[in-house]
Scaffold this active site. Structure first.
Site, PDB file in Angstrom:
ATOM      1  N   LYS A  86      32.152  45.516  46.674  1.00 39.65           N
ATOM      2  CA  LYS A  86      33.024  44.903  45.657  1.00 39.65           C
ATOM      3  C   LYS A  86      34.471  45.291  45.936  1.00 39.65           C
ATOM      4  CE  LYS A  86      33.493  44.358  40.613  1.00 39.65           C
ATOM      5  NZ  LYS A  86      33.050  44.845  39.293  1.00 39.65           N
ATOM      6  N   SER A  94      32.315  41.051  35.882  1.00 36.98           N
ATOM      7  CA  SER A  94      33.287  40.810  36.929  1.00 36.98           C
ATOM      8  C   SER A  94      32.675  40.760  38.334  1.00 36.98           C
ATOM      9  CB  SER A  94      34.356  41.906  36.910  1.00 36.98           C
ATOM     10  OG  SER A  94      33.791  43.154  37.268  1.00 36.98           O
ATOM     11  N   SER A 100      29.570  44.491  33.966  1.00 36.16           N
ATOM     12  CA  SER A 100      29.986  43.791  35.189  1.00 36.16           C
ATOM     13  C   SER A 100      29.018  43.867  36.355  1.00 36.16           C
ATOM     14  CB  SER A 100      31.348  44.313  35.653  1.00 36.16           C
ATOM     15  OG  SER A 100      32.363  43.792  34.849  1.00 36.16           O
TER      16      SER A 100
END
Lengths: 518, 504
Positions: free
Chosen positions: B81, B156, B180
């Site tokens: 990420k 996210s 997330s």
């Protein structure tokens, strides 16, 4: 009577100001701890290193970096708190103080807010005449220093008008302890003197603790002075009548970075406030900047309620919770309190009360102690430090420690000088010349003596010849001495010394003269 | 093992690599080809580091050839990420603010991946600074849900979930501040775990809300997630909030997957109004399966969860407003010099940069947080929210006295359409209603697929919650349920996802 000293600022004569107003002070002292590494990362803290050479992701505030508390820093904070007679928090947290500034990498300062590590202490401060003033300590808390900005271009070196600014983050993250006093009331006209004495006493204490090098000239100890005035009520600044008067609006004077400046800045602000108030005006709550060169303060930021640091507990750090065992173990490491230490030193050195007070007032206790440790006698150490070096420091408006450090004059130098006198290489006046040479940067005492050719003549023949010549040239005086007026020998000694160009041992000359004439 | 290396689980890849039937270069190349073929349509990656990944793969193959002792996942590629800093590889956090920034250091998690010998395929898309539930707040455009390219892949961490669901990586990392990791897993039928707070180092992970952020593993199977969890976790002296205790035995738990006698609590407050019927139905079936497997089920009440969303939207923005203050153009990242200002001051450059560099959601949260921390409002907002936080932790403590784990649907709805909630922040925020309590209390939680909702055929997720430091219970329940569900379905659920057109 009002005197204008600076465009815009009117000050009142100090004595007149004190006849109308009662000053109240609050001092905030920031001390850089002498830890090897920064407060929240492992970067070194060496002073004067190449800019931005002692930085890492954490103290540069890079994305993702996290702080880790320096255990030594916490220990130092606790020891400072204990030495100031504070309570040590059983549990406290760091807090973020949020504001934007280019030299603050994270745009928040990791500090402590409503949970200081130490709170509620006191420091007894001795004034010049031996009077004791007790300063109440509000709190001592841990925080990190910011980077340093250098504004290039423009005339003032300030950010306004600069072409560009450089920032050095080496200082960012250096551990700081902020020590805050409670309002210092009741000092009356002696307020500036109390302020100076407090900062001086605090410096001695921190030095004795070994937690900081407390060099005001390098910024490792910095003082902000809060001053406010209130109407005078009654004759006793500590009287109930006076204490009942509410405090006036304060100003905070920053950048007060020498002992002498502390006294001067407080005195200036008292006189300035007094003029404002006497003219029916009101004091603006603001930050003032102290200017060492001109001896005045100028307006900085206006402080108002609009300034909101949005403090909240620092979520990246865990609470600091020193056990009582840790605290007691640290208490056991505290050095002798400075007042007790002074009494002991006075005894050891055999100084009279007056002599000791002179030494303390000159700020020369540590210098003398180190000089004695380096081999000088207590009498000699006091004599030399309180002589020319002290006189020159005063003339320069510096304290003796700062002044000696600037010139590179060390206790070892003084001990070396004394050794040369004891060893009869120099006499007193020659030693004075050597000291002058050292103060003028000509080198170490032995080097100066060598370079200037200062050396007592040990050649007994030369001295005896000089004595004989002087006796012969002054038959009248010689006769008086022969008749028992021994006091007249001084005139002959003077002439012998003159003949020897000062490089003779006056004691020996006296001996020889008397041996010949009595 | 299937012929298509990109359809193989990480555990199977690890076995194949260990016994020499495949090489890391083959696996890594297969994934890079897959990325080249489908990421144009999915947009899961912000940056692809093919060269770096292949270099690692070659090194691991060479070391294996000479008989070096290697980590279990050595040679298995991974997607990271973009909130985790990677030395020498761009890290943007989905923001213009960090466009072009090359970090000079590695996050601890990234160091661990490198030490384990895992080739890093690239950096995955995310909502700007992890603020969002859809990736629509990425400055670089949204990622798309492989189940329906017109829908959100969650947020996210929608980049990580979408690359897993489209077979562009066997494993991925995520961070979870309010859901997330878990909500993207739920809407893409993948697995996502938010470990116990402090279980995985936060060092080098760009902070959204420091007291809530937690990094964790993302995968396509429970065992894969466990294997990655074991690599990522453990004490880190660089993170003061990292727990100094042995790692929970997550891999053993995932391999065993035995729920007999385990007490499972259904959280009464995380059901009913607002929960899509298809999601509730799949959840109920999953619970029934667990009972069949020998677990005991009870309903428990967590009355203060009602206030979790409100507390979260005070604490998170407060911390975020402070954490994001460092983006000021002075040392790194974007710098915007204001036009029509002669000799702009540093403050004016900061303001212009922050105005241009932050997107609307970041600004919204900075303003919210700044307000909530302001003098005079602090007690009413941040202070009260912290009290609610304690109450929620108390609810969890009370519940875990009665049961070993808690379960709920992960998200109230299946993936919504891109653009659907962009103009309604509150609707977007409500998507996190079931995931937020775990962050507020610091307890671990997992989302795994429970099936497809009848009404739209899209993935539904079930959430498992365990007490702090008992992360292994997530894997025990997750592995057991996963096995039973696959038996019911006849194949892993991702096999039902539509085929993506190559080169789209």
């Amino acid at each position: 009577m009002s005197v204008t000293t600076h465009p815009g600022d009117v000050v009142m004569d100090y004595d007149e100001a004190l006849s109308k107003f009662d000053p109240v002070l609050g001092l905030e002292v920031h001390v850089e701890l002498g830890t090897d590494t920064k407060m929240f990362c492992a970067c070194p803290t060496t002073f004067g290193a190449e800019p931005n050479s002692q930085v890492c992701p954490e103290c540069l505030g890079l994305p993702g970096a996290l702080p880790v508390v320096n255990a030594k820093g916490v220990e130092s904070a606790i020891r400072i708190g204990l030495a100031l007679g504070c309570e040590i928090a059983e549990w406290c947290r760091f807090a973020r103080k949020n504001y934007f500034y280019p030299d603050m990498p994270k745009n928040f300062q990791t500090s402590q807010y409503d949970e200081p590590i130490a709170y509620g202490g006191r420091l007894d401060v001795e004034l010049g005449d031996g009077a004791i003033y007790r300063v109440e300590i509000e709190r001592a808390h841990m925080e990190e220093d910011t980077g340093k900005s250098l504004h290039v271009g423009g005339s003032t070196g300030r950010i306004h008008g600069a072409e560009y600014s450089l920032v050095d983050y080496n200082r960012a993250g250096i551990p700081l302890i902020e020590i805050v006093t409670k309002p210092m009331v009741g000092a009356g006209e002696r307020a500036p003197e109390v302020a100076k004495a407090y900062v001086s006493a605090l410096r001695d204490l921190l030095k004795a603790l070994g937690v900081s090098d407390v060099k005001m000239e390098q910024g490792s100890m910095r003082c902000d002075a809060n001053v406010s005035l209130r109407a005078k009520a009654g004759d006793d600044p500590r009287g109930a009548q006076q204490l009942a008067v509410p405090l006036g609006t304060r100003t905070e004077t920053k950048n007060v970075n020498s002992l002498r400046s502390v006294e001067r800045a407080v005195r200036y602000e008292i006189a300035r406030h007094a003029a404002v108030l006497a003219a029916g005006g009101s004091v603006l709550q603001e930050t003032r900047h102290w200017h060492e060169d001109t001896g005045v303060t100028t307006s900085g930021r206006v402080k108002s309620d609009a300034e909101d640091y949005r403090y909240f507990p620092e979520p990246d750090l865990v609470p600091v919770a020193p056990t009582r065992e840790t605290v007691e173990a640290l208490r056991a490491t505290l050095p002798e309190p400075p007042t007790k230490r002074r009494q002991r030193l006075q005894r050891d050195w055999g100084y009279s009360d007056l002599e000791m007070r002179d030494v303390v007032n000159a700020g020369a206790v540590e210098l003398i102690e180190e000089t004695i440790a380096a081999g000088a006698s207590p009498t000699a150490a006091r004599k030399w430090w309180l002589g020319e070096p002290s006189r020159r420091a005063n003339a320069e408006g510096q304290d003796i420690v700062t002044y000696a450090a600037l010139l590179g004059l060390t206790p070892v130098d003084i001990a070396e000088l004394d050794q040369m006198v004891v060893a009869r290489r120099l006499n007193d006046s020659m030693a004075r010349q050597v000291l002058d040479g050292v103060l003028d940067g000509e080198g170490r005492p032995t080097e100066v003596a060598d370079a200037r050719g200062l050396e007592l003549v040990e050649d007994a023949g030369a001295l005896e010849a000089a004595v004989d010549e002087v006796i012969e040239a002054n038959p009248g005086i010689a006769a008086k001495i022969r008749d028992g007026k021994v006091a007249a020998v001084g005139a002959l000694i003077g002439q012998v010394m003159k003949a020897m160009k000062g490089q003779a041992d006056a004691g020996k000359a006296r001996e020889l003269i008397l041996a010949r004439l009595t | 093992m299937t012929d298509d290396l990109t359809r193989t689980t990480a555990a199977q890849l690890a076995d194949g690599l260990a016994d020499g039937t495949i090489s890391s270069v083959e696996v890594t190349s297969a994934y890079l080809e897959r990325i080249a073929a489908v990421d144009g349509a999915v947009h899961g990656y912000l940056h692809i580091d093919g060269e770096g990944a292949l270099a690692t793969a070659r090194r691991i193959d060479e070391r294996r050839a000479v008989g070096d002792r290697l980590h279990a996942l050595a040679g298995v590629p991974i997607a990271v990420k973009d909130v985790m800093v990677t030395q020498g590889v761009p890290t943007t956090c989905g923001s213009r603010m960090l466009e072009g920034w090359i970090p000079p250091y590695d996050a601890t998690v990234v160091s661990k991946l490198r030490a384990a010998g895992m080739p890093i395929l690239g950096k995955t898309n995310m909502d700007e600074f992890a603020m969002g539930s859809s990736t629509e707040h990425s400055a670089y455009g949204p990622s798309r849900n492989p189940w329906d390219l017109e829908r959100i892949p969650g947020g996210s961490g929608g980049g990580s979930s979408s690359v897993l669901a489209s077979f562009q990586a066997p494993l991925a990392t995520g961070t979870d501040t309010g859901g997330s990791i878990r909500q993207p897993a739920a809407v893409t039928a993948t697995i996502g775990v938010k470990p116990t707070y402090g279980g995985v180092s936060r060092y080098g992970i760009v902070a959204l809300a420091s007291s809530l952020d937690q990094a964790g593993p993302c995968g396509r199977t429970v065992l894969d997630a466990a294997l990655l969890h074991a690599v990522m976790g453990g004490h880190d002296p660089l993170d003061s909030t990292s727990i100094d205790a042995p790692m929970p035995p997550v891999v053993d738990a995932a391999r065993a997957g035995d729920v007999r006698g385990l007490r499972i609590g259904i959280v009464k407050e995380l059901a009913g109004e607002g929960y899509q019927p298809g999601i509730q139905a799949r959840f109920d079936e999953s619970v029934a399966l667990l009972v069949e497997l020998g677990a005991e089920v009870a309903e428990v009440s967590c009355p203060n969860f009602e206030y979790a969303l409100a507390a979260y939207y005070l604490i998170m923005p407060s911390e975020a407003s402070s954490n994001l203050a460092r983006f000021d153009a002075m040392r790194y990242g974007l710098r915007v010099v204001p036009e029509r200002v002669a000799d702009p001051s540093a403050e004016q450059v900061m303001a212009a940069t922050r105005d241009a560099g932050f997107g609307p959601e970041a600004k919204r949260r900075i303003i919210l947080g700044t307000y909530a921390l302001s003098s005079g409002y602090y007690d009413a907002y941040y202070g009260s929210a912290q009290k609610v936080r304690s109450l929620i932790a108390r609810d969890f403590a009370a519940a875990f006295e009665q049961v070993d784990v808690l379960v709920s649907p992960t998200a109230p709805t299946t993936a919504f359409r891109l653009g659907d909630k962009l103009d309604d922040p509150m609707a977007m925020y409500r998507n996190d209603i079931a995931t937020i309590p775990a962050n507020l209390a610091g307890v671990p939680a997992m989302s795994l697929p429970s099936g497809l909702a009848d009404e739209d055929g899209l993935p539904a997720g079930i959430q498992i919650l365990a007490p702090a430091m008992r992360d292994e219970r997530l894997y025990t329940v997750g592995a057991a349920l996963e096995r039973a569900l696959i038996d019911t379905w006849g194949a892993p659920i991702l096999s039902r996802a539509p085929e993506l057109a190559k080169g789209a």
